[in-house]
Every structure is written in structure tokens, then in C-alpha cells.
Design a protein around this motif. Structure first.
Motif, PDB file in Angstrom:
ATOM      1  N   THR A  15       0.828  -1.202   0.000  1.00  0.00           N
ATOM      2  CA  THR A  15       0.000   0.000   0.000  1.00  0.00           C
ATOM      3  C   THR A  15       0.862   1.250   0.000  1.00  0.00           C
ATOM      4  OG1 THR A  15      -1.703  -1.195   1.213  1.00  0.00           O
ATOM      5  CG2 THR A  15      -1.833   1.200   1.213  1.00  0.00           C
ATOM      6  N   MET A  18       2.443   1.805  -3.494  1.00  0.00           N
ATOM      7  CA  MET A  18       1.539   2.374  -4.495  1.00  0.00           C
ATOM      8  C   MET A  18       1.243   3.840  -4.192  1.00  0.00           C
ATOM      9  SD  MET A  18      -1.124  -0.581  -5.742  1.00  0.00           S
ATOM     10  CE  MET A  18      -1.532  -1.314  -4.177  1.00  0.00           C
ATOM     11  N   LEU A  22       2.035   7.083  -6.531  1.00  0.00           N
ATOM     12  CA  LEU A  22       1.041   8.128  -6.792  1.00  0.00           C
ATOM     13  C   LEU A  22       1.567   9.497  -6.392  1.00  0.00           C
ATOM     14  CD1 LEU A  22      -2.219   6.348  -5.573  1.00  0.00           C
ATOM     15  CD2 LEU A  22      -1.715   7.064  -7.909  1.00  0.00           C
ATOM     16  N   CYS A  25       3.930  10.673  -9.030  1.00  0.00           N
ATOM     17  CA  CYS A  25       3.281  11.005 -10.306  1.00  0.00           C
ATOM     18  C   CYS A  25       2.432  12.267 -10.229  1.00  0.00           C
ATOM     19  CB  CYS A  25       2.383   9.849 -10.747  1.00  0.00           C
ATOM     20  SG  CYS A  25       3.251   8.356 -11.250  1.00  0.00           S
ATOM     21  N   LEU A 306      -4.764   7.315 -17.223  1.00  0.00           N
ATOM     22  CA  LEU A 306      -4.817   5.913 -16.819  1.00  0.00           C
ATOM     23  C   LEU A 306      -3.549   5.462 -16.111  1.00  0.00           C
ATOM     24  CD1 LEU A 306      -6.547   4.345 -19.956  1.00  0.00           C
ATOM     25  CD2 LEU A 306      -7.509   4.588 -17.663  1.00  0.00           C
ATOM     26  N   VAL A 308      -2.015   6.836 -13.845  1.00  0.00           N
ATOM     27  CA  VAL A 308      -2.112   7.044 -12.395  1.00  0.00           C
ATOM     28  C   VAL A 308      -2.429   5.720 -11.700  1.00  0.00           C
ATOM     29  CG1 VAL A 308      -3.338   8.279 -10.576  1.00  0.00           C
ATOM     30  CG2 VAL A 308      -2.866   9.414 -12.740  1.00  0.00           C
ATOM     31  N   LEU A 309      -3.195   4.866 -12.369  1.00  0.00           N
ATOM     32  CA  LEU A 309      -3.552   3.564 -11.806  1.00  0.00           C
ATOM     33  C   LEU A 309      -2.624   2.455 -12.285  1.00  0.00           C
ATOM     34  CD1 LEU A 309      -7.437   3.752 -12.210  1.00  0.00           C
ATOM     35  CD2 LEU A 309      -6.101   4.166 -10.140  1.00  0.00           C
ATOM     36  N   THR A 310      -2.301   2.460 -13.589  1.00  0.00           N
ATOM     37  CA  THR A 310      -1.553   1.331 -14.150  1.00  0.00           C
ATOM     38  C   THR A 310      -0.106   1.281 -13.665  1.00  0.00           C
ATOM     39  OG1 THR A 310      -1.024   2.608 -16.147  1.00  0.00           O
ATOM     40  CG2 THR A 310      -3.010   1.241 -16.197  1.00  0.00           C
ATOM     41  N   PRO A 312       1.330   2.301 -10.624  1.00  0.00           N
ATOM     42  CA  PRO A 312       1.473   1.674  -9.298  1.00  0.00           C
ATOM     43  C   PRO A 312       1.174   0.175  -9.320  1.00  0.00           C
ATOM     44  CG  PRO A 312       0.270   3.737  -9.127  1.00  0.00           C
ATOM     45  CD  PRO A 312       0.397   3.446 -10.582  1.00  0.00           C
ATOM     46  N   LEU A 313       0.158  -0.236 -10.082  1.00  0.00           N
ATOM     47  CA  LEU A 313      -0.170  -1.664 -10.146  1.00  0.00           C
ATOM     48  C   LEU A 313       0.956  -2.464 -10.781  1.00  0.00           C
ATOM     49  CD1 LEU A 313      -3.947  -1.487 -11.148  1.00  0.00           C
ATOM     50  CD2 LEU A 313      -2.990  -2.258  -8.953  1.00  0.00           C
TER      51      LEU A 313
END
Length: 322
Positions: A15, A18, A22, A25, A306, A308-310, A312-313
Motif C-alpha cells: 500500500t 503504491m 502516486l 506522479c 490511466l 495514475v492507476l496502471t 502503481p499496479l
């Protein structure tokens, strides 16, 4: 570093990792949003954009690339070992995007820029600080190597493809000041020459202005773009950039790892670099060459949102822990 320890501790680190990505970014996205807000609310924005674009393309970005090329040469071209795998992944993306843009009916020059927007990640403005923050300072040299490759080879290939004929394409590529800046920096680094301290500091100040100006110019351009019918091409190019590009890099990196040609960290750098959103400077180049197409700027916007999510994952999937 790689995760370990108890499951609770690992989940906490996941956590935190990620959230850290974020946090790294978010400033880049906020600058794009600031430029977009200025473009929407300021009457002078349409007159300001061409001048700001010229400042970035002719002064601040060439200064950044000149210094980057010099430093890379002085470091003995460290990180160049991953370039063959990176080149294969990038050329696969160029071919895919070129075919998609052709099916969408784009003219040759916008079609070449559509291929470029799918293959050129935002390594200069976002990737260097982000990946170095995730993997440590040693990741900077491999990331820098990918920037040089994209500026000198990927950009030239796409501009030649979009030039109509090889001669026209080469002329178009020769008009791009960015590869020349990198090459001049490499020659400078190999020569061993120095510059007086005031000139060196002036170049550094110009280089530091590149990222905020370029990202705000991108936001301005997105805000000022004339409304156009929605096209599936931007979504397709975004998928190519954020899914196909890192997938090809991961496959190539796994093969290179199995052959003992690449370290695990270099493989992670390779995948994360390819997973970055599309480069903002391609939109500036498209405007400069009078070859802008809504698919180009929308791909930058969509891939940036996108990511922003991809990102960290993907960093979590690769086992990156801060």
C-alpha cells in the motif's frame, strides 16, 4: 527493494509503495491540469501557446538533452545493454500503431506521429524522476539510454514513415532539433571539453524549466483543441502504449534474463519505462510540424490519466517496494 517479511508487513509496504508512486506522479498530472485550466479560463492562452511551444522546443528541451547526452557519454554509455530489447519492443509498437492509424484513414504525416505517440514514453519529463525514485539512482542511466534511443531512432523512423517519400521523411526528421541536441551532447561528452561555469549554470537553468513548461503547454494544447468527433483510434493507441508496449518489454526482458544478458533491475527499468504514458513532447512536435491530429493529444491525455492507476499496479506486480 524487494518485498519480504510477514503478510501484514508486506501488505503495508504494498500500500505504501503504491501511494508513493502516486505521490511521485501527482505533480506531473497537476501541472498538466494547471495548463488545461489556464487554457480554459484565459483569453490570452491561444496567443501564448505558440510562443511557449517554441521556447520549449528550441531552448529549454534542447538544453536538457544536450546535458543528458553529455553526461551519458561521460558515464561510458551506461545502461545501453538493454537497448536491443527496448528497440524490438518499440518497433513492434510502431508497426502496430502505424497499422491502426492507417485503418483509421490518417494522412501519412499524422499517421507517423500516431505511431510515435504510441511508442515514445514520457521518460524525459516523468520517467527519470519516477523510476529513479522507485528503483534508486542507478536506474537513471538505463532510463536515459531509452530517451536517447527514442529521440534519435524512434522519432526519426516515425517521421520518415510519415514523410510520404524517404527523402521527404528524412528532411522532416532533420528539422527536428531534439536528436541533434542529444548527439551534440554525446560528442561534447566524448571530447572531454568543459564550459565556463556561468554558461554551464545557464544551461542547467534552462534544462530545469523544461518539465513544468512542457507539461503546462500540453495542458494548454488540450484545452484549446477544437472539438472533434470521437474516434476509437485514441483509445486503441492508448491500449497499445499502456498494455502492448510493457508486455513486449516484459517478454523480451524475461528472455534476456534467462540468457543472462540483463539484470533483474534492468528488466524492471525496461518494463516501467515502456509502461509510462505517451510523451508530451510529441504533441509539441506535431504542432510545430503542422501535423496535429486529435488522436495524438487524446492519446497523451488518456494514457496519462490511466497511468495514475496502471503504473502503481505494474510496479507492485514487478515486486518494487519503497
Amino acid at each position: 527493494m524487494l518485498g519480504g517479511g510477514t503478510r501484514g508487513a508486506c501488505n503495508h509496504r504494498d500500500t505504501g509503495g503504491m501511494l508513493a508512486v502516486l505521490g511521485l506522479c501527482l505533480p506531473f498530472f497537476l501541472l498538466i491540469g494547471l495548463g488545461h485550466a489556464v487554457g480554459r479560463r484565459s483569453a490570452w492562452a491561444p496567443q501564448a501557446l505558440p510562443g511557449l511551444n517554441s521556447v520549449v522546443m528550441l531552448f529549454t528541451l534542447p538544453a536538457l538533452l544536450l546535458l543528458m547526452g553529455r553526461d551519458w557519454a561521460r558515464q561510458g554509455f551506461e545502461g545501453a545493454a538493454l537497448l536491443p530489447v527496448y528497440a524490438l519492443a518499440s518497433m513492434g509498437v510502431v508497426a502496430s500503431a502505424w497499422a491502426l492509424a492507417g485503418r483509421a484513414g490518417l494522412a501519412p504525416r499524422p499517421r507517423g506521429l500516431a505511431a510515435l505517440i504510441a511508442a515514445f514514453p514520457n521518460t524525459g519529463f516523468m520517467g527519470l524522476p519516477l523510476i529513479a525514485g522507485l528503483l534508486g539512482p542507478s536506474a537513471a542511466a538505463p532510463v536515459g539510454a531509452t530517451i536517447v534511443f527514442d529521440l534519435v531512432l524512434t522519432t526519426t523512423v516515425c517521421l520518415v514513415l510519415g514523410g510520404g517519400t524517404p527523402v521527404q521523411g528524412l528532411r522532416l526528421a532533420a528539422r527536428n532539433p531534439l536528436p541533434w541536441s542529444v548527439l551534440a551532447g554525446m560528442v561534447w561528452g566524448l571530447s572531454g571539453w568543459g564550459l565556463p561555469a556561468p554558461i554551464e549554470r545557464s544551461l542547467a537553468l534552462l534544462a530545469q524549466a523544461t518539465t513544468p513548461l512542457a507539461l503546462m503547454c500540453l495542458g494548454l494544447a488540450l484545452a484549446l483543441q477544437a472539438p472533434a468527433p470521437r474516434s476509437p483510434l485514441a483509445g486503441q493507441l492508448t491500449a497499445v502504449k499502456l498494455v502492448l508496449h510493457p508486455l513486449l518489454a516484459w517478454l523480451g526482458g524475461q528472455w534476456a534474463l534467462a540468457q543472462g544478458w540483463m539484470s533483474a533491475q534492468a528488466a524492471a527499468v525496461l518494463v516501467l519505462a515502456c509502461a509510462l504514458p505517451s510523451a508530451a513532447n510529441v504533441a509539441l512536435l506535431a504542432q510545430r510540424l503542422d501535423a496535429d491530429d486529435p488522436a495524438v493529444s487524446r492519446t497523451i491525455l488518456g494514457s496519462t490519466a490511466l497511468a495514475v492507476l496502471t503504473l502503481p499496479l505494474l510496479a507492485w506486480a514487478l515486486g518494487v517496494r519503497l
